[in-house]
Design a protein around this motif. Structure first.
Motif: not given
Length: 136
Positions: A76-91, A117-125
């Motif tokens: 790994t050389l470089d990273t940019t990461f964003r947290y968009l929402r959290n989850s309390t799933t047990d799945g 199974g969701s299309d909502k991103n919790l995080a992306e980078g």
């Protein structure tokens, strides 16, 4: 065409970090890699949500699996990461990585973390990798 079965089995068997954090590689192809984790109490933050470190680790591992799936040695050389929402799933939480650019020396991937199974991103980078050896 490579089915990547041996690669996935080897990663799941020999990577202690994955096992310790309840993660496993579930899918690798020429264009995508997917890592999953079954949520458990030790993977949560102090507020009961999915730990941000877990999301980052899953995304980076998925991207790393993708870029190394051709037998090359990459770091790994470089990273940019964003947290968009959290989850309390047990799945199951899932990280999917896809290519942005495949280069001989530097390769870039984008990764998404979601509840299975969701299309909502919790995080992306985005992750950049440096090739230290081709097809080892």
């Amino acid at each position: 065409m490579n089915d990547y079965t041996t690669y996935i089995e080897n990663v799941n068997k020999t990577n202690p970090f994955l096992r310790h954090n309840h993660m496993r590689a579930v899918r690798v192809s020429e264009e995508q890699a997917v890592v999953q984790a079954q949520m458990s109490p030790e993977l949560r933050n102090s507020m009961g949500g999915v730990h941000a470190g877990l999301m980052f680790s899953m995304a980076e591992i998925a991207a790393g699996l993708l870029v190394r799936s051709n037998g090359s040695k990459q770091v790994t050389l470089d990273t940019t990461f964003r947290y968009l929402r959290n989850s309390t799933t047990d799945g199951v939480i899932e990280a999917e990585a896809v290519y942005i650019k495949r280069g001989r020396t530097v390769t870039m991937c984008r990764a998404y973390v979601r509840e299975q199974g969701s299309d909502k991103n919790l995080a992306e980078g985005e992750f950049s990798f440096y090739c230290v050896a081709e097809n080892v």
